[in-house]
Design a protein around this motif. Structure first.
Motif, PDB file in Angstrom:
ATOM      1  N   GLY A 173       0.817  -1.205   0.000  1.00  0.00           N
ATOM      2  CA  GLY A 173       0.000   0.000   0.000  1.00  0.00           C
ATOM      3  C   GLY A 173       0.849   1.252   0.000  1.00  0.00           C
TER       4      GLY A 173
ATOM      5  N   VAL B 131      -4.393  -1.236   2.128  1.00  0.00           N
ATOM      6  CA  VAL B 131      -5.087  -1.169   0.845  1.00  0.00           C
ATOM      7  C   VAL B 131      -6.573  -1.428   1.085  1.00  0.00           C
ATOM      8  N   PRO B 132      -7.445  -1.128   0.113  1.00  0.00           N
ATOM      9  CA  PRO B 132      -8.872  -1.399   0.298  1.00  0.00           C
ATOM     10  C   PRO B 132      -9.120  -2.863   0.645  1.00  0.00           C
TER      11      PRO B 132
ATOM     12  N   ARG C 102       0.083  -0.601  -5.882  1.00  0.00           N
ATOM     13  CA  ARG C 102      -0.518  -0.780  -7.197  1.00  0.00           C
ATOM     14  C   ARG C 102      -0.045   0.295  -8.174  1.00  0.00           C
TER      15      ARG C 102
ATOM     16  N   LEU D  38      -4.722 -10.642  -1.699  1.00  0.00           N
ATOM     17  CA  LEU D  38      -3.277 -10.467  -1.573  1.00  0.00           C
ATOM     18  C   LEU D  38      -2.770 -11.056  -0.257  1.00  0.00           C
TER      19      LEU D  38
ATOM     20  N   TRP E 133     -13.700   2.954  -1.944  1.00  0.00           N
ATOM     21  CA  TRP E 133     -14.397   1.897  -1.221  1.00  0.00           C
ATOM     22  C   TRP E 133     -15.210   2.462  -0.063  1.00  0.00           C
TER      23      TRP E 133
ATOM     24  N   ASP F 123     -11.126  -5.282  -0.237  1.00  0.00           N
ATOM     25  CA  ASP F 123     -11.286  -6.329  -1.234  1.00  0.00           C
ATOM     26  C   ASP F 123     -10.079  -6.460  -2.143  1.00  0.00           C
ATOM     27  N   VAL F 124      -9.115  -5.575  -1.984  1.00  0.00           N
ATOM     28  CA  VAL F 124      -7.778  -5.774  -2.548  1.00  0.00           C
ATOM     29  C   VAL F 124      -6.930  -6.543  -1.540  1.00  0.00           C
ATOM     30  N   GLN F 125      -7.090  -6.183  -0.276  1.00  0.00           N
ATOM     31  CA  GLN F 125      -6.328  -6.809   0.801  1.00  0.00           C
ATOM     32  C   GLN F 125      -6.553  -8.316   0.879  1.00  0.00           C
TER      33      GLN F 125
END
Length: 295
Positions: free
Chosen positions: A10, A71-72, A37, A79, A166, A74-76
């Motif tokens: 992040g 990170v958001p 990202r 990953l 988000w 639903d990215v977290q």
């Protein structure tokens, strides 16, 4: 154990203002790298903290004993599941995901890998509020509780202090709801039933029944007018009424969360705020969201 090599995933406002500085200064970890990202953001953040900017997130995982996420959700979740599979301990942000499936997949990945996890519920790690919570857990005899978080994330003209798609999409339920549940559940017990109703803006009102017989309420919002914004956690019971004290800036709390991960990784003992607790919080919030959507 030796100092943990920790990577950071992040590069946004929280990573820059809280996560990276705290990790770089923490005496129990070495900040070995940063991945984002947007590579153009990772490079200067890594340079500012004298570490490496990684272009490949899996290479960061391979170089790390643990990974912190900013990170958001639903990215977290996916990953972090990859990081766990690579053998990395997890320092997660809340909520761990905004779907039950995503949270369960992450919790299962951590369990399969046998890695430690800590979810950064801020109030559980800030010194004054965590001490207050421990005292109330010892006291017991609580009849009811309430946790009201009136956030004012948006200015009167509709702008926000930083871009957070988000939060704009999921609102106070998912952003500050985890904080409320993280304070109510340890004192009053597991949630056995929840009823929800929408309010103005993104505001959500909850009524919770707890397994120990107590009940509680919560009001969650990111769209409260600035002059009425504020946080209140109150308990009423056999010993009277108590109110959550104010707390320090999040950097100190985050350093305590890092301490918790270091201890859990070294001892093998699960932290109370681990990914399984994060999963339970996600399950409750998803149930609330389903009720609100149906109204």
């Amino acid at each position: 154990m030796n100092r943990l090599r920790i990577g950071l995933v992040g590069t946004g406002p929280w990573a820059s203002s809280t996560h990276a500085p705290a990790l770089a200064r923490h005496p129990g970890v070495d900040l070995v790298g940063i991945w984002g990202r947007r590579p153009e953001a990772a490079a200067p953040l890594a340079a500012a903290h004298r570490t490496t900017a990684y272009a490949d997130v899996d290479e960061l995982f391979a170089a790390s004993d643990a990974v912190a996420f900013a990170v958001p959700p639903d990215v977290q979740a996916p990953l972090a599941a990859r990081a766990a599979a690579a053998g990395c301990h997890l320092l997660l942000d809340k909520p761990v995901a905004t779907t039950v499936e995503g949270a369960r997949d992450l919790a299962s990945a951590a369990e399969r890998a046998g890695v430690a996890s800590v979810v950064f519920f801020t109030l559980r790690f800030a010194a004054d509020t965590s001490a207050w919570l421990s005292e109330q857990m010892t006291t017991g005899g609580w009849f009811t509780g309430r946790a009201d978080w009136y956030g004012s994330f948006y200015a009167p003209d509709g702008t926000a202090p930083f871009s957070s798609p988000w939060r704009a999409s999921r609102g106070g339920l998912w952003d500050v709801g985890p904080h409320a549940l993280s304070m109510l559940i340890p004192v009053l017990g597991e949630v056995s039933n929840v009823t929800a109703a929408p309010g103005p803006g993104d505001t959500v009102h909850l009524i919770l029944r707890h397994t120990g017989g107590a009940s509680s309420t919560a009001t969650l919002s990111l769209t409260a007018p600035p002059k009425c914004a504020g946080l209140t956690v109150e308990l009423r019971g056999e010993s009277g009424t108590v109110v959550l004290p104010s707390w320090e800036e999040p950097g100190e709390a985050f350093r305590t969360a890092v301490d918790g991960l270091v201890e859990a990784a070294g001892s093998g003992t699960a932290h109370p705020c681990d990914v399984r607790f994060g999963l339970r919080v996600t399950e409750i919030l998803a149930q609330v969201e389903e009720q609100i959507t149906a109204t």
